[in-house]
Write a protein that holds these residues in place. Sequence first.
Motif, short mmCIF file in Angstrom:
data_model
loop_
_atom_site.label_atom_id
_atom_site.label_comp_id
_atom_site.label_asym_id
_atom_site.label_seq_id
_atom_site.Cartn_x
_atom_site.Cartn_y
_atom_site.Cartn_z
N ALA A 186 0.84 -1.20 0.00
CA ALA A 186 0.00 0.00 0.00
C ALA A 186 0.87 1.25 0.00
N THR A 187 0.27 2.38 -0.33
CA THR A 187 0.93 3.69 -0.26
C THR A 187 0.09 4.62 0.59
N THR A 188 0.75 5.56 1.27
CA THR A 188 0.07 6.54 2.09
C THR A 188 0.98 7.76 2.19
N SER A 189 0.64 8.71 3.05
CA SER A 189 1.50 9.87 3.27
C SER A 189 1.62 10.14 4.76
N SER A 190 2.61 10.92 5.12
CA SER A 190 2.93 11.18 6.52
C SER A 190 1.72 11.65 7.30
N LEU A 212 0.53 5.38 12.82
CA LEU A 212 0.57 6.65 12.13
C LEU A 212 1.78 6.68 11.21
N ALA A 213 1.56 7.01 9.97
CA ALA A 213 2.67 7.09 9.02
C ALA A 213 3.64 8.18 9.49
N PRO A 214 4.93 7.88 9.57
CA PRO A 214 5.89 8.82 10.13
C PRO A 214 6.21 9.96 9.17
N THR A 221 4.73 -11.02 4.53
CA THR A 221 5.16 -9.63 4.66
C THR A 221 4.36 -8.72 3.73
N THR A 222 4.34 -7.47 4.11
CA THR A 222 3.74 -6.45 3.26
C THR A 222 4.56 -5.18 3.38
N THR A 223 4.46 -4.32 2.38
CA THR A 223 5.22 -3.07 2.34
C THR A 223 4.27 -1.89 2.25
N VAL A 224 4.50 -0.88 3.09
CA VAL A 224 3.74 0.36 3.04
C VAL A 224 4.72 1.47 2.65
N THR A 225 4.46 2.13 1.54
CA THR A 225 5.30 3.23 1.08
C THR A 225 4.71 4.54 1.56
N VAL A 226 5.50 5.30 2.32
CA VAL A 226 5.03 6.55 2.90
C VAL A 226 5.62 7.72 2.10
N LEU A 238 8.22 1.09 4.44
CA LEU A 238 8.15 0.44 5.74
C LEU A 238 7.68 -0.99 5.50
N THR A 239 8.33 -1.98 6.10
CA THR A 239 7.92 -3.37 5.90
C THR A 239 7.44 -3.96 7.22
N PHE A 240 6.46 -4.85 7.10
CA PHE A 240 5.84 -5.46 8.27
C PHE A 240 5.64 -6.94 8.00
N GLU A 241 5.75 -7.71 9.06
CA GLU A 241 5.58 -9.17 8.97
C GLU A 241 4.40 -9.59 9.83
N PHE A 242 3.54 -10.40 9.22
CA PHE A 242 2.39 -10.95 9.93
C PHE A 242 2.64 -12.43 10.15
#
Length: 820
Positions: free
Chosen positions: A74-78, A120-122, A147-152, A130-134
């Motif tokens: 996913a993508t998001t913003s600060s 909260l997106a930094p 894993t999944t990746t969130v691009t901020v 940012l990568t996260f493991e479930f």
Amino acid sequence: MSELKSEAVYSDGDVDTNDIGNRHLTSIVNERYSRRQTLFGGAAATAIALFGTSMLSACGDDNDPPVVSAGENATTSSGRVVTLSGTATDDDAVSSVGWTQTGGPDVELSGADGATATFLAPSVEASTDLTFEFTATDSDGDAVSATTTVTVAPAALGFDAVAKNKADIVTVPAGYSVTVMTRLGDPIFAGVPAYANDGTDTNFAQRIGDHGDALHFFGLSEAGARDDSSSTRGLLAQNHENLNVQYLHPNGPTAAPRPASEAIKEIEAHGVSVTEYVDGGERDWSFVQDSAFNRRITPNTPVAFNGPVSGTTFLQTVAFPAGTSGTGTINNCANGVTPWGTLLTCEENWAGYFRRDNSGDATDNANRSERELTALRRYGVTSGTGNYAWSSAGNDPVFRRWDARATGASALEDYRNEPNKFGWVLEINPYDPASTPRKRTALGRFGHEGAWLGRAIEGQKIVVYLGDDARREYLYKYVSNASWDPADAQSNDPLGVGNKYLDNGTFYVARFDADGTGEWLPLVFGQIPNRPAVGDTPEYVFASQADILVNGRLAADAAGATPMDRPEWTAVNPSNGEVYLTLTNNNASNRPLNGTDAANPRHYGDPKLDGSSSFGNPNGHIIRLREDGDSNSATGFAWDIFLFGADSADADPANVNLSGLDATNDFSSPDGLWFSRSSNAAGAASPLLWIQTDDGAFTDRTNNQMLAALPGTVGDGGTKTITNKASDGATATQATIVGAPAGAANLRRFLTGPLECEITGVDTTPDGRTIFVGIQHPGEDGEAAAPSSNWPQSQGGTASGRPRSAVVAITKDDGGLIGL
């Protein structure tokens, strides 16, 4: 299921030398991959195939390990709330699931021990992964992860603009909620009765004052100590500038001579309040009526005078002959806060409160020197009986002090010098209700709007930027002699730290040059000429540095400063140190067609819906500057005009609407100005700038408003020559320097207020998830019997009752950062 067999075919490998008809591992994995890919899709399917292999590695165990998915990238913003959603299934039971962060800037995961976690997106300066493991674990202890990746991306405005409107409520974007907090008259001491709001209430020394203005949230720990990081408990310090006097009494005020009971109520409704605010959980805010921290500072509160003017004859009166102390503060408008944890409150339009008859038999001009008369005229202490005629209420010093006539044989026998005790910056320790506030005379005396500090940088001087809120007045700054020591930030004697940084320094005023540069002119005795004669006013000869500070306007005249279009709030970008100044407006007599300059470039007509027009610069603008070398003590700077106020519906786009405003962000008369705190993503890499309006030119189309901006930097636009046009059709050209155009990406209207209000005062909690906003004088044009607003009752749907100034707490329904 049909039986699958493999043919006995030789190959160079042990796998194919066994011709038994049992199924291959590969066929089993492929079958599982195909079936479960349909169920879970995408990246998770690849993980499933691997997990299947892992499952089969346990010989003799028919239990499948969990099948997990961490969701799509996913993508998001600060500053925005991100929700991570994982899924896990198993033939038997999944015993536990959870999330961990494996890469990128650290964030705080909420709900990490479940399938759904949020963060909260930094703050980032460029797109960052940012990568996260479930991970899921089954009843046999088999653990499987995905894993999944969130691009901020960097901070971006994250709300739909509020439309212009004339509703009698505070209107905010979809996804936000409003809570009304402290209101005019609310009791903030134990035992004080609830506010009746019918004009009969008394004891405003223990109630919230009127005309709430600038405010700041000072954090408190659970133990009741100063805690700059606390976002759940704090002290809300707010100025109380003036009065809607028609609503304070049952049938409005009584004419002079004033009853003492009415006068004391009006006096006490001015000043500053400090009130404890608490979050009951999930940003459910309320105030604590009986908090030991609650305090009112009124015109009757004892104060001390510090700095070069303390102890001089300028401050001597019959009540305080030493000239080192006095009582109170009045007409407190904007503010400032210090890194050592104190409040700076600023005395603005104080001159009109004093009686000083200047015509007829009652005049005291004959008892004044020419120097005194020049100073009194320059500051406007010529208002007859005073705004509210308090001096007519009796001989008690509480009332008599507002009579500034020279009636005694000397200043020690009357209150002729009482006006000299106002027009200062007052420093308050909000954490100590017993402390005595101190007026910092080194910061000069004039119509102080605010006193905002520049960035506190170790080894650099402390700098304070100061606007004088009147047409054709000036922008000042103060630079301390002492260099900043970060160890002073947590001192147990914060007012003592104020002595160190705010009592000894250099006082400057700004000159803006046509080429986009400027100079800070020192207002130092012996370094500036005398103020020249103007018309019938003789030359003013400065006698000392104290004289210059008491008569800062005269000194700025003499130094050759640039008269501005009502300089009001200043704000400093915490990221780069650039200084922003609101120039609220000007009229045709003070900014005539041939009286413009590069920093105050416009003269035009602003048409109203009724067919009339106002000429001059009725919509105002915001100027900004950057100190040379980014040094607090620089004497030179670069500047441009960040935004020009305009009505997008009818303003000339080539010569008036120079910022390209549209219906989502047009505004008029900018006043309040504040950058989000650097402690959260809204104020870090790309800080949000909040702009508040105090307008009469645009209120035929909309109530006053607050906008959010993502500003660029000084010099991001260019030069432009405009054609100004007067009411008689005459024209003149003016060159100026404009910033980059505004657009939906960098400027949007965030809220509108109720009828006839001003939006003024703004701060957030340190985490940026609650914003506090002041709503001043709703219904200011109404009468007690016919109020023209019913706010704040109307916020809850009740269209009745007298209006009251109040603070609102605004939160985002998803818990995210305000504005992003």
